[in-house]
Design a protein around this motif. Structure first.
Motif, PDB file in Angstrom:
ATOM      1  N   ARG A 190      16.693  42.644  58.874  1.00 62.28           N
ATOM      2  CA  ARG A 190      17.453  43.785  58.369  1.00 62.28           C
ATOM      3  C   ARG A 190      18.633  44.135  59.271  1.00 62.28           C
ATOM      4  NH1 ARG A 190      12.750  48.112  57.620  1.00 62.28           N
ATOM      5  NH2 ARG A 190      12.089  47.036  59.546  1.00 62.28           N
ATOM      6  N   ALA A 191      18.494  43.877  60.559  1.00 64.12           N
ATOM      7  CA  ALA A 191      19.614  44.130  61.474  1.00 64.12           C
ATOM      8  C   ALA A 191      20.790  43.237  61.123  1.00 64.12           C
ATOM      9  CB  ALA A 191      19.177  43.894  62.917  1.00 64.12           C
ATOM     10  N   GLY A 192      20.502  41.970  60.862  1.00 70.82           N
ATOM     11  CA  GLY A 192      21.554  41.051  60.463  1.00 70.82           C
ATOM     12  C   GLY A 192      22.161  41.420  59.132  1.00 70.82           C
ATOM     13  N   GLU A 193      21.328  41.826  58.163  1.00 73.90           N
ATOM     14  CA  GLU A 193      21.839  42.189  56.848  1.00 73.90           C
ATOM     15  C   GLU A 193      22.719  43.434  56.927  1.00 73.90           C
ATOM     16  OE1 GLU A 193      20.294  43.224  52.311  1.00 73.90           O
ATOM     17  OE2 GLU A 193      18.828  42.662  53.861  1.00 73.90           O
ATOM     18  N   THR A 194      22.341  44.387  57.784  1.00 68.07           N
ATOM     19  CA  THR A 194      23.173  45.577  57.973  1.00 68.07           C
ATOM     20  C   THR A 194      24.589  45.188  58.356  1.00 68.07           C
ATOM     21  OG1 THR A 194      21.308  46.975  58.650  1.00 68.07           O
ATOM     22  CG2 THR A 194      23.507  47.651  59.377  1.00 68.07           C
ATOM     23  N   TRP A 195      24.687  44.313  59.335  1.00 69.96           N
ATOM     24  CA  TRP A 195      26.010  43.956  59.838  1.00 69.96           C
ATOM     25  C   TRP A 195      26.764  43.038  58.891  1.00 69.96           C
ATOM     26  CZ3 TRP A 195      28.971  46.025  63.520  1.00 69.96           C
ATOM     27  CH2 TRP A 195      28.376  47.022  64.282  1.00 69.96           C
ATOM     28  N   GLN A 196      26.063  42.273  58.089  1.00 66.76           N
ATOM     29  CA  GLN A 196      26.758  41.502  57.061  1.00 66.76           C
ATOM     30  C   GLN A 196      27.419  42.430  56.045  1.00 66.76           C
ATOM     31  OE1 GLN A 196      23.722  38.885  55.551  1.00 66.76           O
ATOM     32  NE2 GLN A 196      23.994  37.374  57.167  1.00 66.76           N
ATOM     33  N   ARG A 197      26.725  43.510  55.720  1.00 65.13           N
ATOM     34  CA  ARG A 197      27.301  44.474  54.763  1.00 65.13           C
ATOM     35  C   ARG A 197      28.430  45.277  55.411  1.00 65.13           C
ATOM     36  NH1 ARG A 197      24.699  45.055  49.913  1.00 65.13           N
ATOM     37  NH2 ARG A 197      22.687  43.990  49.724  1.00 65.13           N
ATOM     38  N   LEU A 198      28.333  45.515  56.696  1.00 63.71           N
ATOM     39  CA  LEU A 198      29.446  46.163  57.389  1.00 63.71           C
ATOM     40  C   LEU A 198      30.660  45.236  57.427  1.00 63.71           C
ATOM     41  CD1 LEU A 198      27.571  47.872  60.376  1.00 63.71           C
ATOM     42  CD2 LEU A 198      28.533  48.984  58.339  1.00 63.71           C
ATOM     43  N   LEU A 199      30.401  43.934  57.579  1.00 62.61           N
ATOM     44  CA  LEU A 199      31.487  42.959  57.554  1.00 62.61           C
ATOM     45  C   LEU A 199      32.202  42.972  56.205  1.00 62.61           C
ATOM     46  CD1 LEU A 199      33.006  40.491  58.826  1.00 62.61           C
ATOM     47  CD2 LEU A 199      31.215  39.059  57.805  1.00 62.61           C
ATOM     48  N   SER A 200      31.456  43.109  55.131  1.00 61.13           N
ATOM     49  CA  SER A 200      32.061  43.072  53.792  1.00 61.13           C
ATOM     50  C   SER A 200      32.571  44.441  53.355  1.00 61.13           C
ATOM     51  CB  SER A 200      31.049  42.549  52.775  1.00 61.13           C
ATOM     52  OG  SER A 200      29.898  43.377  52.721  1.00 61.13           O
ATOM     53  N   SER A 201      32.489  45.428  54.233  1.00 62.37           N
ATOM     54  CA  SER A 201      33.052  46.742  53.907  1.00 62.37           C
ATOM     55  C   SER A 201      34.060  47.148  54.985  1.00 62.37           C
ATOM     56  CB  SER A 201      31.931  47.782  53.744  1.00 62.37           C
ATOM     57  OG  SER A 201      31.100  47.843  54.895  1.00 62.37           O
ATOM     58  N   VAL A 202      33.635  47.940  55.961  1.00 63.53           N
ATOM     59  CA  VAL A 202      34.588  48.494  56.924  1.00 63.53           C
ATOM     60  C   VAL A 202      35.213  47.450  57.836  1.00 63.53           C
ATOM     61  CG1 VAL A 202      33.670  50.830  56.921  1.00 63.53           C
ATOM     62  CG2 VAL A 202      32.628  49.115  58.416  1.00 63.53           C
ATOM     63  N   TYR A 203      34.480  46.356  58.111  1.00 63.97           N
ATOM     64  CA  TYR A 203      35.062  45.329  58.969  1.00 63.97           C
ATOM     65  C   TYR A 203      35.772  44.244  58.154  1.00 63.97           C
ATOM     66  CZ  TYR A 203      33.026  47.799  62.794  1.00 63.97           C
ATOM     67  OH  TYR A 203      32.728  48.793  63.711  1.00 63.97           O
ATOM     68  N   GLY A 204      36.203  44.657  56.970  1.00 60.92           N
ATOM     69  CA  GLY A 204      37.081  43.835  56.164  1.00 60.92           C
ATOM     70  C   GLY A 204      38.406  44.553  55.932  1.00 60.92           C
ATOM     71  N   ARG A 205      38.689  45.562  56.749  1.00 64.81           N
ATOM     72  CA  ARG A 205      39.968  46.271  56.655  1.00 64.81           C
ATOM     73  C   ARG A 205      40.624  46.316  58.028  1.00 64.81           C
ATOM     74  NH1 ARG A 205      38.847  52.811  56.455  1.00 64.81           N
ATOM     75  NH2 ARG A 205      37.178  52.886  57.989  1.00 64.81           N
ATOM     76  N   THR A 206      41.925  46.389  58.037  1.00 61.57           N
ATOM     77  CA  THR A 206      42.676  46.373  59.292  1.00 61.57           C
ATOM     78  C   THR A 206      43.072  47.764  59.747  1.00 61.57           C
ATOM     79  OG1 THR A 206      43.557  44.178  58.887  1.00 61.57           O
ATOM     80  CG2 THR A 206      44.783  45.557  60.410  1.00 61.57           C
ATOM     81  N   ARG A 207      43.513  48.591  58.835  1.00 67.14           N
ATOM     82  CA  ARG A 207      44.113  49.862  59.220  1.00 67.14           C
ATOM     83  C   ARG A 207      43.100  50.821  59.828  1.00 67.14           C
ATOM     84  NH1 ARG A 207      43.403  53.884  55.361  1.00 67.14           N
ATOM     85  NH2 ARG A 207      45.336  54.913  55.925  1.00 67.14           N
ATOM     86  N   THR A 208      43.597  51.736  60.635  1.00 63.53           N
ATOM     87  CA  THR A 208      42.760  52.799  61.162  1.00 63.53           C
ATOM     88  C   THR A 208      43.130  54.076  60.416  1.00 63.53           C
ATOM     89  OG1 THR A 208      44.365  53.165  62.937  1.00 63.53           O
ATOM     90  CG2 THR A 208      42.488  51.771  63.430  1.00 63.53           C
ATOM     91  N   ASP A 209      42.156  54.665  59.765  1.00 61.03           N
ATOM     92  CA  ASP A 209      42.397  55.715  58.777  1.00 61.03           C
ATOM     93  C   ASP A 209      42.869  57.018  59.411  1.00 61.03           C
ATOM     94  OD1 ASP A 209      42.455  56.898  56.302  1.00 61.03           O
ATOM     95  OD2 ASP A 209      40.386  57.563  56.412  1.00 61.03           O
ATOM     96  N   TRP A 210      43.959  57.536  58.878  1.00 60.29           N
ATOM     97  CA  TRP A 210      44.449  58.868  59.238  1.00 60.29           C
ATOM     98  C   TRP A 210      44.227  59.735  58.015  1.00 60.29           C
ATOM     99  CZ3 TRP A 210      50.019  60.947  59.889  1.00 60.29           C
ATOM    100  CH2 TRP A 210      50.038  62.018  60.791  1.00 60.29           C
ATOM    101  N   GLY A 211      42.976  60.022  57.742  1.00 62.83           N
ATOM    102  CA  GLY A 211      42.581  60.595  56.467  1.00 62.83           C
ATOM    103  C   GLY A 211      42.945  62.051  56.293  1.00 62.83           C
TER     104      GLY A 211
END
Length: 738
Positions: free
Chosen positions: A469-490
């Protein structure tokens, strides 16, 4: 030095290997250090090398420097012990007995330099760090293989001596030096006096801290980059030297331009040489000097001959004091001011310095590479870097796939030419440690990674578990937040406003973007929020087993902060639509929803020390020697993370906004309450919203907050597991796909 750690070294090698033994003793469990043996080995080509092997029941780690030895241990901890040394927590679990390395591992890096830090890091992350925090950071750097850190602390003490010798008074220097957290922009020549004057105790304490920092870095084999003269001078210098060619450059971020002494003036060489001489007396030297004359401002002339003369003179002023000097130049201006720096101008400027006597830093490797637009910096040595984080934005971001692609392109094209190193230049550190870990692994292993496997292994090492599950967590983080470049100024943590959401827009200064909330994009985010939600659920499901693991507690806080912050555009859109519909009850419900989100962000970020405004303020005030200084540091620390410029109508407000406990309740929420009250009054009275009046009112609130003395918690007040469970239950409805 630990009595249990065995060292094989000749007497003359003791100064080199002793710091590595001390590092091992600080990081490894005390009862296990006697299972390790350290040895010093030569480097065949001047670049760092390490070896790791098992012998007689012990783990032997060899290297040519302390950094190389630490890098060898880091390889063993990752690959054999499922452990991790990280920027915000270490997770070290040594199996008993130690896992064997059956065949000796030997790794040589092709990179002469592994760089770290940005000027801005010293303002957004590190202005209040004491020696204990710096010792932890230097240990981390050694494990990552960093051997070329930017080391800027303490230079005000040098400048005092230089300018006093040139006839300036301390009162004049008080108008020149800027406040502690704003110092980087003074060093870069963008501002004078802002946030000052600096207390003399600060200047003296920082000089002593710099001596300790440099001594530790050098003892491990690092070569710190120190400052050189850039031409930025106090305005009063013109009074002392009226014939000097001192002119005012154009403004920066709405602040009047600072004074620039032309490198063609003889006074430039005198000051540049004097500065390095006195800096060397105070701090020593490794012959690497950063000088960025035009980092975000343009020179007074585009004439190539002039630009060549400028760079030649800057370099000559270094060499006059240090014949071995190498100029380290941030290549940011080639990108940021690209309209000015056409190939003719760039070639003239870089070419004014002898071959191999300048090293150019390509900063923005993950998004906007510059080496491939400047003929590889016109034939001079250069280092590939990523920024990843602007202004220490508290968010999860960093496009690992893009970083890998851009690195491979540069490496395969340039490693046999002028590519001399790799590094990271974050403006802030701490919230995305995976980025630094990923980049510095490239220093020792340049092969293209299977990113899904890499992040899966990373997650397991991070928590010291074999749980898939630790690996799956980070795979999903890779396909979400770690698939973007910008740093949000929300929008939730910038000046409140209602937006008619339209075409997205983003510029290089990360001006707040507009989005359209649609059925296809219900959150308005630039990543898959549903995928982040799945990651958060899987991460939380491991709480019973991992809730005491510090890296897990940090990530649980960070992920759930990111998750509910991802609702920002949605809740503001709800407020906007409620107001436009003219329905008071709907507006109140939308306002309550938004304020409730701020309360929940306050609670979530209260569960870990790294998200506490109170800790930032406490650390700032720890440098004070008087009550007056305590108030001064408190004000400066508040200002940099809020309005930035210490006046009501500044243009950089919220630029370094932080998603911190204390900021949500004390700074962001009162602004939104003010907006909601004005909107409710508009509907009640049938009047139009007065944006100008609101803007002025909120600026008054913001300015008053920077001068307030109220305290905020400096230790966690909530539990990350409990908060994560509460957040999952409360906000689940938003994340279930329709």
């Amino acid at each position: 030095m630990s009595a249990g750690l065995f060292v094989r070294a000749a007497e003359e090698d003791a100064p080199t290997i002793a710091p590595a033994t001390e590092l091992f003793s600080r990081v490894l469990p005390a009862e296990r250090v006697d299972e390790f043996v350290l040895e010093l080995i030569p480097s065949p080509d001047g670049k760092d090398v390490y070896e790791v092997e098992s012998q007689d029941g012990k783990l032997v780690v060899r290297g040519n420097t302390g950094v190389a030895i630490a890098s060898g241990l880091n390889w063993y901890l990752k690959e054999k012990c499922n452990s991790q040394v990280s920027m915000n927590h270490n997770q070290i679990s040594l199996p008993n007995p130690l896992p064997l390395v059956e065949n000796k591992v030997r790794v040589e890096t092709p990179f002469e330099y592994r760089y770290l830090f940005n000027y801005c890091t010293y303002g957004y992350s590190m202005p209040w760090w004491d020696w204990e925090k710096w010792e932890e950071m230097i240990d981390y750097m050694a494990f990552m293989g960093v051997n070329m850190p930017l080391a800027m602390i303490g230079q005000e003490a040098v400048w005092q001596e230089v300018y006093r010798e040139l006839g300036m008074t301390d009162e004049q220097l008080d108008k020149f030096f800027v406040g502690p957290a704003h110092l980087p922009w003074g060093w870069m020549g963008n501002i004078d006096g802002l946030g000052g004057p600096l207390p003399q105790d600060w200047i003296s304490q920082r000089a002593e801290l710099q001596k300790k920092i440099l001594a530790r870095m050098r003892s491990l084999g690092m070569k710190p980059v120190l400052q050189a003269f850039t031409g930025h001078v106090p305005v009063e210098l013109k009074e002392i030297y009226p014939e000097a060619e001192i002119t005012q450059i154009h403004d920066w971020a709405g602040i009047p331009g600072t004074m620039f002494l032309s490198p063609t003036d003889p006074l430039f060489t005198r000051i540049g040489t004097l500065f390095i001489e006195k800096q060397t007396e105070m701090f020593g030297t490794d012959h690497l000097y950063d000088a960025d004359c035009f980092i975000e401002v343009d020179p007074p002339s585009k004439d190539p001959a002039y630009l060549s003369e400028v760079s030649k003179t800057v370099y000559d002023s270094m060499v006059a004091a240090d014949p071995e000097a190498i100029w380290v130049l941030q290549g940011w201006f080639f990108f940021f001011r690209s309209e000015f720096w056409q190939p003719e101008q760039g070639r003239a400027f870089v070419g004014g310095v002898p071959k191999d006597k300048i090293i150019v830093l390509d900063l923005y490797g993950e998004k906007n590479t510059t080496w491939d637009k400047t003929e590889s910096f016109f034939g001079q040595p250069w280092i590939w870097n990523v920024i990843c984080n602007q202004d220490q934005k508290v968010n999860m971001s960093g496009h690992l796939a893009k970083m890998q692609t851009n690195f491979q392109t540069a490496y395969q094209s340039e490693i046999e030419k002028n590519l001399r190193g790799v590094g990271t230049i974050p403006e802030g550190v701490g919230y995305n440690p995976i980025v630094q870990d990923f980049i510095y692994e490239l220093a020792w292993n340049q092969s293209e990674k299977d990113l899904e496997k890499w992040v899966s292994d990373y997650g397991k090492r991070r928590y010291g578990t074999e749980d898939e599950r630790a690996g799956e967590t980070w795979q999903r983080l890779l396909s979400s937040v770690y698939g973007r470049t910008r740093t949000d100024w929300g929008p939730l943590i910038t000046t409140p406003t209602l937006q008619i959401f339209g075409k997205p827009k983003e510029d290089i200064r990360h001006v707040r973007k507009n989005v359209r909330i649609t059925e296809e994009n219900p959150f308005g985010q630039d990543y898959d929020v549903y995928e982040l939600y799945e990651a958060s659920q899987i991460l939380l499901s491991m709480a019973d087993d991992l809730q005491e693991v510090e890296t897990y507690r940090f990530d649980l806080t960070n992920v759930h902060r990111e998750l509910i912050y991802g609702l920002s555009y949605l809740v503001i859109d709800d407020l906007t639509q409620a107001y436009l519909s003219g329905e008071p009850a709907r507006l109140k419900a939308a306002g309550d929803q938004l304020l409730g989100l701020l309360d929940d962000l306050e609670a979530v970020t209260g569960s870990h020390e790294m998200f506490l405004l109170g800790k930032w303020l406490e650390d700032a005030q720890s440098w004070a020697t008087t009550e007056e200084e305590k108030a001064y540091y408190n004000w400066n620390a508040r200002t940099i993370v809020s309005i930035w410029q210490p006046w009501k109508n500044g243009g950089l407000r919220d630029y370094a906004s932080k998603q911190w406990n204390g900021m949500f309740s004390g700074y962001y929420k009162p602004r939104w309450e003010l907006l909601i009250q004005m909107l409710e009054k508009n509907l009640e009275e049938g009047t139009d919203f007065d944006a100008g009046a609101f803007n002025q009112a909120v600026r008054e609130v913001d300015f008053a907050w920077t001068h307030a003395q109220d305290e905020y918690p400096s230790k966690p007040t909530t539990d990350p597991v409990e908060e994560a469970r509460r957040i999952q239950k409360k906000y689940q409805k938003y994340f279930l796909k329709k």
